[in-house]
Design an enzyme around this catalytic site. Structure first.
Site, PDB file in Angstrom:
ATOM      1  N   CYS A  74       0.870  -1.179   0.000  1.00 41.26           N
ATOM      2  CA  CYS A  74       0.000   0.000   0.000  1.00 41.26           C
ATOM      3  C   CYS A  74       0.901   1.221   0.000  1.00 41.26           C
ATOM      4  O   CYS A  74       1.713   1.399   0.924  1.00 41.26           O
ATOM      5  CB  CYS A  74      -0.899  -0.008   1.238  1.00 41.26           C
ATOM      6  SG  CYS A  74      -1.819   1.525   1.513  1.00 41.26           S
ATOM      7  N   CYS A 181      -0.914   3.971  -6.594  1.00 42.14           N
ATOM      8  CA  CYS A 181      -1.729   3.206  -5.644  1.00 42.14           C
ATOM      9  C   CYS A 181      -1.863   1.813  -6.223  1.00 42.14           C
ATOM     10  O   CYS A 181      -2.097   1.664  -7.437  1.00 42.14           O
ATOM     11  CB  CYS A 181      -3.100   3.860  -5.460  1.00 42.14           C
ATOM     12  SG  CYS A 181      -4.292   2.849  -4.525  1.00 42.14           S
TER      13      CYS A 181
END
Length: 259
Positions: A74, A181
Site C-alpha cells: 500500500c 496506488c
C-alpha cells in the site's frame, strides 16, 4: 532455519493483489499470507498516526503467524508508516512499495507525466523527496480522492464517471502515467479509455525483484514451498476473497471490477 515460514503482504484492501502477482512471478515456491484491511479502507484520507496504528496492529497479527518478512503493498502505508515500523520492529525485514517515479526518470524522462495517487501519498514527505530528486519538470500530481475505495467496492460505472471528470484536463497532455496506488493497475483499461495510449509505470515489478534479493541475502528463500496463498480480510467478507483469487489467477481479466 524454518523454511515453512511465510511471506506476509498487506494492503488497505485487495489492491495489493497486483503486487502479489509480480512477487509470485519471481518467487513461485514461496507461501504467502495476504491481509486485506477492508474494515479500515481507505487509508489515503487517514492521518499518519492512524495509519501507523493500523499497520502496527497488522504487524502484530503477522508476528503471531511466524512470518519471515513483511511486504507493505500500500503506497500510503509505505509513505506514512514504514519508518515507524522499521524502528518499532528492527528484527523484521520490511519491503515497501512506492510510486514508480524513478522509473520515469530512468526510461522516459523527457515526456509529460501524470502521477495518480491517494491524497496521503501525494502529500507525504517520502513521495515529495522522491519527486524532488527525480523531477522532470513536466509532472502533474493528481490526488485521486476516493478512487481506491470505488475500485475496492467494484463500482464500475462510478469509476468510469470519476475518471472522465478527473482525467479530462490531461487528455493529449501526458504520455506517462505513474500508478501510485496498488489498486490502480486494476483499472488501466479504464484510464486508457480517457487518456488514450499512455505508458504506465508501476512499482510492483521492482519491489518483487528487491524482495527476492533481500531473501537471498538473508538465506530465507524457500525452495520447497508449494506457492500457497492464504487470504485474510479484516471484515471477513467472503465475496472479497473470491474476487481476490480471480484477479490473482488472471480469471475474468476484463471483469475485475464488475459487481
Amino acid at each position: 532455519m524454518n523454511r515453512a515460514e511465510k511471506i506476509a503482504i498487506f494492503d488497505s484492501g485487495i489492491g495489493g493483489v497486483t503486487v502479489l502477482q509480480e512477487i509470485m512471478k519471481v518467487l513461485p515456491k514461496e507461501n504467502y499470507i495476504y491481509y486485506s484491511d477492508s474494515k479500515n479502507n481507505p487509508y489515503g484520507e487517514k492521518t499518519e498516526k492512524e495509519i501507523q496504528q493500523l499497520c502496527n496492529n497488522i504487524v502484530q497479527y503477522f508476528k503471531q503467524r511466524n512470518c519471515k518478512i513483511i511486504v507493505i503493498a500500500c503506497n500510503t502505508a509505505s509513505a506514512k508508516a514504514v519508518q515507524f515500523l522499521r524502528k518499532t520492529y528492527p528484527e523484521i525485514p520490511f519491503i515497501a512499495i512506492e510510486p514508480a517515479y524513478k522509473m520515469v526518470h530512468d526510461t522516459s524522462y523527457d515526456k509529460p507525466t501524470l502521477v495518480m495517487a491517494t491524497e496521503g501519498t501525494i502529500h507525504s514527505e517520502k513521495f515529495n523527496l522522491l519527486l524532488k530528486k527525480y523531477d522532470n519538470h513536466k509532472t502533474f500530481l493528481l490526488p485521486c480522492v476516493g478512487l481506491a475505495d470505488k475500485i475496492e467496492q467494484g463500482r464500475e460505472e462510478e469509476i468510469k464517471e470519476y475518471l472522465q471528470n478527473i482525467l479530462k484536463p490531461y487528455q493529449n497532455k501526458v504520455e506517462n502515467v505513474v500508478l501510485g496506488c496498488t489498486h490502480y493497475p486494476l483499472i488501466q483499461e479504464e484510464i486508457k479509455a480517457v487518456l488514450g495510449e499512455v505508458q504506465f509505470f508501476n512499482g510492483a515489478p521492482n519491489l518483487a525483484k528487491h524482495l527476492k534479493k533481500v531473501l537471498e541475502e538473508k538465506d530465507l528463500i524457500n525452495e520447497k514451498g508449494e506457492g500457497k496463498v492464504e487470504f485474510e480480510d479484516s471484515q471477513g467478507i467472503k465475496g472479497k476473497e473470491k474476487r481476490f483469487f480471480e484477479i490473482l489467477k488472471g480469471e475474468k481479466e476484463n471483469e475485475n471490477i464488475k459487481k
